[in-house]
Every structure is written in C-alpha cells, then in structure tokens.
Design a protein around this motif. Structure first.
Motif, PDB file in Angstrom:
ATOM      1  N   ARG A 174     -16.638 -41.231  11.781  1.00  0.00           N
ATOM      2  CA  ARG A 174     -17.370 -40.184  11.069  1.00  0.00           C
ATOM      3  C   ARG A 174     -16.613 -39.899   9.775  1.00  0.00           C
ATOM      4  O   ARG A 174     -15.664 -39.104   9.754  1.00  0.00           O
ATOM      5  CB  ARG A 174     -17.468 -38.911  11.906  1.00  0.00           C
ATOM      6  N   ASP A 175     -17.010 -40.563   8.726  1.00  0.00           N
ATOM      7  CA  ASP A 175     -16.316 -40.414   7.450  1.00  0.00           C
ATOM      8  C   ASP A 175     -17.244 -40.909   6.352  1.00  0.00           C
ATOM      9  O   ASP A 175     -17.694 -42.063   6.378  1.00  0.00           O
ATOM     10  CB  ASP A 175     -15.015 -41.210   7.444  1.00  0.00           C
ATOM     11  N   GLU A 176     -17.535 -40.058   5.390  1.00  0.00           N
ATOM     12  CA  GLU A 176     -18.506 -40.395   4.359  1.00  0.00           C
ATOM     13  C   GLU A 176     -18.049 -41.574   3.506  1.00  0.00           C
ATOM     14  O   GLU A 176     -18.851 -42.474   3.212  1.00  0.00           O
ATOM     15  CB  GLU A 176     -18.760 -39.172   3.482  1.00  0.00           C
ATOM     16  N   ALA A 177     -16.791 -41.606   3.109  1.00  0.00           N
ATOM     17  CA  ALA A 177     -16.316 -42.680   2.234  1.00  0.00           C
ATOM     18  C   ALA A 177     -16.392 -44.034   2.936  1.00  0.00           C
ATOM     19  O   ALA A 177     -16.844 -45.029   2.348  1.00  0.00           O
ATOM     20  CB  ALA A 177     -14.884 -42.393   1.783  1.00  0.00           C
ATOM     21  N   PHE A 178     -15.944 -44.087   4.199  1.00  0.00           N
ATOM     22  CA  PHE A 178     -15.991 -45.357   4.916  1.00  0.00           C
ATOM     23  C   PHE A 178     -17.434 -45.798   5.158  1.00  0.00           C
ATOM     24  O   PHE A 178     -17.776 -46.968   4.940  1.00  0.00           O
ATOM     25  CB  PHE A 178     -15.257 -45.251   6.255  1.00  0.00           C
ATOM     26  N   ALA A 179     -18.276 -44.882   5.596  1.00  0.00           N
ATOM     27  CA  ALA A 179     -19.667 -45.236   5.879  1.00  0.00           C
ATOM     28  C   ALA A 179     -20.378 -45.715   4.619  1.00  0.00           C
ATOM     29  O   ALA A 179     -21.143 -46.693   4.662  1.00  0.00           O
ATOM     30  CB  ALA A 179     -20.396 -44.034   6.482  1.00  0.00           C
ATOM     31  N   ARG A 180     -20.135 -45.047   3.500  1.00  0.00           N
ATOM     32  CA  ARG A 180     -20.781 -45.463   2.256  1.00  0.00           C
ATOM     33  C   ARG A 180     -20.303 -46.847   1.824  1.00  0.00           C
ATOM     34  O   ARG A 180     -21.097 -47.691   1.388  1.00  0.00           O
ATOM     35  CB  ARG A 180     -20.508 -44.458   1.142  1.00  0.00           C
ATOM     36  N   HIS A 181     -19.003 -47.110   1.994  1.00  0.00           N
ATOM     37  CA  HIS A 181     -18.469 -48.424   1.616  1.00  0.00           C
ATOM     38  C   HIS A 181     -19.085 -49.526   2.470  1.00  0.00           C
ATOM     39  O   HIS A 181     -19.493 -50.574   1.947  1.00  0.00           O
ATOM     40  CB  HIS A 181     -16.953 -48.423   1.762  1.00  0.00           C
ATOM     41  N   LEU A 182     -19.165 -49.312   3.776  1.00  0.00           N
ATOM     42  CA  LEU A 182     -19.771 -50.316   4.648  1.00  0.00           C
ATOM     43  C   LEU A 182     -21.241 -50.515   4.297  1.00  0.00           C
ATOM     44  O   LEU A 182     -21.721 -51.657   4.226  1.00  0.00           O
ATOM     45  CB  LEU A 182     -19.625 -49.891   6.113  1.00  0.00           C
ATOM     46  N   ARG A 183     -21.949 -49.430   4.043  1.00  0.00           N
ATOM     47  CA  ARG A 183     -23.371 -49.564   3.678  1.00  0.00           C
ATOM     48  C   ARG A 183     -23.527 -50.358   2.381  1.00  0.00           C
ATOM     49  O   ARG A 183     -24.398 -51.232   2.280  1.00  0.00           O
ATOM     50  CB  ARG A 183     -24.023 -48.188   3.525  1.00  0.00           C
ATOM     51  N   GLU A 184     -22.683 -50.076   1.393  1.00  0.00           N
ATOM     52  CA  GLU A 184     -22.776 -50.808   0.121  1.00  0.00           C
ATOM     53  C   GLU A 184     -22.521 -52.295   0.310  1.00  0.00           C
ATOM     54  O   GLU A 184     -23.210 -53.130  -0.289  1.00  0.00           O
ATOM     55  CB  GLU A 184     -21.782 -50.208  -0.888  1.00  0.00           C
ATOM     56  N   ARG A 185     -21.555 -52.640   1.147  1.00  0.00           N
ATOM     57  CA  ARG A 185     -21.284 -54.054   1.407  1.00  0.00           C
ATOM     58  C   ARG A 185     -22.479 -54.724   2.094  1.00  0.00           C
ATOM     59  O   ARG A 185     -22.849 -55.850   1.760  1.00  0.00           O
ATOM     60  CB  ARG A 185     -20.028 -54.206   2.277  1.00  0.00           C
ATOM     61  N   LEU A 186     -23.083 -54.030   3.036  1.00  0.00           N
ATOM     62  CA  LEU A 186     -24.241 -54.597   3.735  1.00  0.00           C
ATOM     63  C   LEU A 186     -25.455 -54.685   2.819  1.00  0.00           C
ATOM     64  O   LEU A 186     -26.224 -55.657   2.884  1.00  0.00           O
ATOM     65  CB  LEU A 186     -24.569 -53.751   4.971  1.00  0.00           C
TER      66      LEU A 186
END
Length: 403
Positions: free
Chosen positions: A330-342
């Motif tokens: 649960r972390d906005e920065a990590f989730a956003r980074h993974l979403r951008e890569r996908l």
C-alpha cells in the motif's frame, strides 16, 4: 489471512533478470551472517553458475547458507554444480524430490513455487523470477517478461522467519503454525521503520491453514477499486468469485485491464484463458495480449494505492495446490511506478483483444463449452491431489543423490 500490514518499508521494483540478478547476487555474495534462498527453478546454466559463485562467496565469508529448491522445477542439477556448494557448507535441500515411473516424472502436483531470498535479515527479494538464462533478453524470443521486488524494513523480519521455518518443513502442520507465528512476530520487532516508507504485507498460500489468502487479498482490492485495475498474469484462470469481482468492477465504471500471454511458453494455457475472454469483455473488461515474448508476470495494481508482486499466478495450480508467496504493498509511489511500467508494456507490445460476434447458435455452444471446461479445469487439480500422494517431503540434496 496469515499476514499483517507493517509500515516503514522500502520496496524497489526489479524488472526481468537484467534488473534482478545483479542486485540479488551482490547482496548474497556480501552476506556475513545468513542467506535463505527458496526457488522453484535453478538450472546449471550461466545464471545458475553466477548464483553458485555468490553462494560460495557468502559461505566463505562465514555466512550460514540455506538453499531450498523444488524437486520438479530443478530436477537434474549435476554433482559438478552441487558438490562445490556442499563442500563449502551450503545446506542444500529439495522439496518433494522427483519420482519417476518408467523414466517419466510423475509427481507434478503441490510444488514449492516460492522465489524468496533473505540476506542477513536486512534485505529480502520476492517475486516470480527463477534462476535460469531464460529470464535474460540475450536468451532471445523466448526470454520471459517478469518482476520481483527488493524489500528493506520491518517486513524483512517476517520473510526471514517464514524462510527459517521452511528449512525443514515448507508445508507446516497445523500445530507448527503457532511456532512460526511467534517467530515472525519476534523478528518484526528487530527492524526499524524506514522514514516515510511503504506499508506492506507478506502473504503466502499453503495447503493447510492459508489456502486462499493470496486470492482473498486480490478480491478485497478489486472490490474496493474506484478508478482502475491493472493485472498482468502469465497463467490466468481464476475461480468464479474473482471473475465475478472483475466483471462487477468493470460494470460500475472501473477501468479493468488484463495483460495476458500472447506468445506463451505453454500454448494450452493461452487456449484455456481464451475461454474467459468473451465472458470478461462483455462486462467491459479490457483484455490485452503481450506479444513480444512469453509473459511470466504475477503483478497487479489497483487505484495507485494497492499493488502486489510475487510468485502466484491466478490459475488452479497456484490458487489450489502450490506453495506461493507475494508481497502486497500500500504505497502510492510504488503502485504508480508499477502501473507506469505496465502501461508502457501495453502501449509498446500488447494487442487489444476484441469481442467476437458469433451467431446465436454458435454463441450458445461457446457458452456451454466454456462453462463445462472452466469448471473441469478449476476442479481437476484438487481432485488429482486427493487421489495422490503422501505429504510432501524435504530431503537434503546429498541424501537424495545417494538414494
């Protein structure tokens, strides 16, 4: 569920062997106290030999090194690979060593599918990447696309306690879970939080007390979604309830994207998944095929605040049979980074699957056929497990060679 949320962690996304192997090999080779490693596949190839050298370095520095491999996934490591490790004091074990009948392997079910590393109780690695050259782009068109995470912070203590308990029994009995839980709680208290770090949980599945924990984490996140859900999963054939949650999310206006295999390493898996396409697309789910090379990912992002990376596919073997391990973040920065890569993956190398428009009679036949095959495939692994087998064993590799 067998997890609890811990704040103050640093979670770093590692993509493919190029991102993963340098970090994990460096950490292992510099270990001073302890290395705990569990993997489904370890091959005697370029990558396996680099891992061997890192393990030898750790052992030579005085670290206690435990390596647990799956007997099915890593069946034929030669003495030229294992003997130097054994001579250096590395403690090699195999989960459920291969059994053969007329030369053919027969014990496919109930695999130890973890990909875990813990170094000196300070750093952990969790994901879907095995130790074989097919996770590197130099392998060619069949190189796998996959992900892992490096973890620092309190969650490492929980993963370390889990791996320590697995040294003798990765599939614990009901009674053993009390001791494991106490060890995990004790180790968590030994790590200081990382300032402004991520909240994360270590979630596992087994065939005793935690049969559905990973699936339940997915379902809670999907049901809570308000904007978007993005799942990239190599072997996608979940149960009815998870499919229903995805369809309901799409119908209430959530953008639901599924990234599936388009260049599969096992064609029959893609064919099974295709049975679900029409059912999902009709509800508004967007299905994409990754076409550059085989997809081996087991990752997801929901609303840029929830994400998971790990070993668990969303198919009957991972959800009903295998021992699996994921990190949920649960972390906005990590989730956003993974979403951008996908999303970059989707834009560059994916093809959108369009809904077919068959005639009414053919549509009815497809629906009946899909229903029958779906329920058969979902239940077959559990039926087979009930018909087979003594409990899985963990065997020291030296004893296995002498047997």
């Amino acid at each position: 569920m067998n997890s609890h949320w811990l704040p103050g962690n640093r979670i770093t996304l590692l993509e493919n062997g190029e991102g993963y192997y340098p970090r994990v090999f460096e950490a292992i080779s510099q270990a001073k106290q302890e290395v705990l490693l569990e993997t489904f596949i370890l091959f005697d190839d370029k990558v396996g030999r680099e891992l061997q050298q890192a393990l030898l370095s750790a052992a030579n520095h005085g670290a206690v090194v435990h390596v647990l491999i799956d007997g099915w996934g890593s069946p034929d490591l030669p003495p030229s690979f294992t003997q130097p490790l054994l001579d250096a004091g590395v403690r090699l074990r195999a989960f459920e060593p291969v059994r053969r009948l007329f030369g053919a392997r027969v014990n496919l079910l109930r695999r130890m599918h973890h990909k875990l590393v813990v170094v000196d109780g300070q750093r952990a690695f969790v994901g879907g990447i095995n130790y074989s050259i097919d996770h590197l782009a130099e392998h060619g068109p069949q190189a796998k696309q996959d992900y892992a995470v490096e973890v620092e912070g309190p969650l490492v203590g929980q993963i370390q306690a889990f791996c320590r308990a697995n040294v003798e029994a990765p599939q614990p009995t009901r009674h053993a879970w009390l001791q494991r839980w106490r060890a995990m709680r004790q180790r968590v208290g030994e790590h200081r939080d990382i300032e402004e770090g991520a909240v994360a949980a270590f979630v596992t599945r087994d065939n005793h007390l935690h049969r559905t924990d990973i699936e339940r984490h997915y379902r809670v996140a999907i049901r809570s979604a308000r904007k978007h859900i993005l799942i990239a999963n190599a072997y996608f054939f979940p149960g009815y309830r998870l499919l229903r949650d995805l369809r309901r999310a799409a119908r209430r206006g959530v953008q639901v994207d599924l990234v599936m295999q388009g260049q599969p390493d096992m064609v029959w898996v893609m064919r099974a998944t295709e049975l679900l396409y029409r059912h999902l697309i009709r509800a508004g789910v967007r299905v994409h095929r990754y076409t550059e090379r085989p997809l081996h990912a087991k990752v997801a992002v929901v609303d840029d605040h929830w994400a998971t990376v790990g070993s668990s596919n969303l198919d009957p073997t991972s959800l009903s049979l295998n021992l699996e391990a994921n990190v949920v973040v649960r972390d906005e920065a990590f989730a956003r980074h993974l979403r951008e890569r996908l999303e970059q993956l989707m834009a560059a190398h994916c093809q959108r699957v369009e809904r077919p428009v068959p005639g009414k009679l053919r549509s009815a036949w497809i629906g009946v056929r899909s229903l029958v095959v779906f329920h058969a495939l979902r239940r077959l692994p559990v039926w087979m497990q009930r018909l087979t087998a003594p409990p899985p064993r963990v065997v020291p590799l030296r004893d296995q060679e002498q047997a």
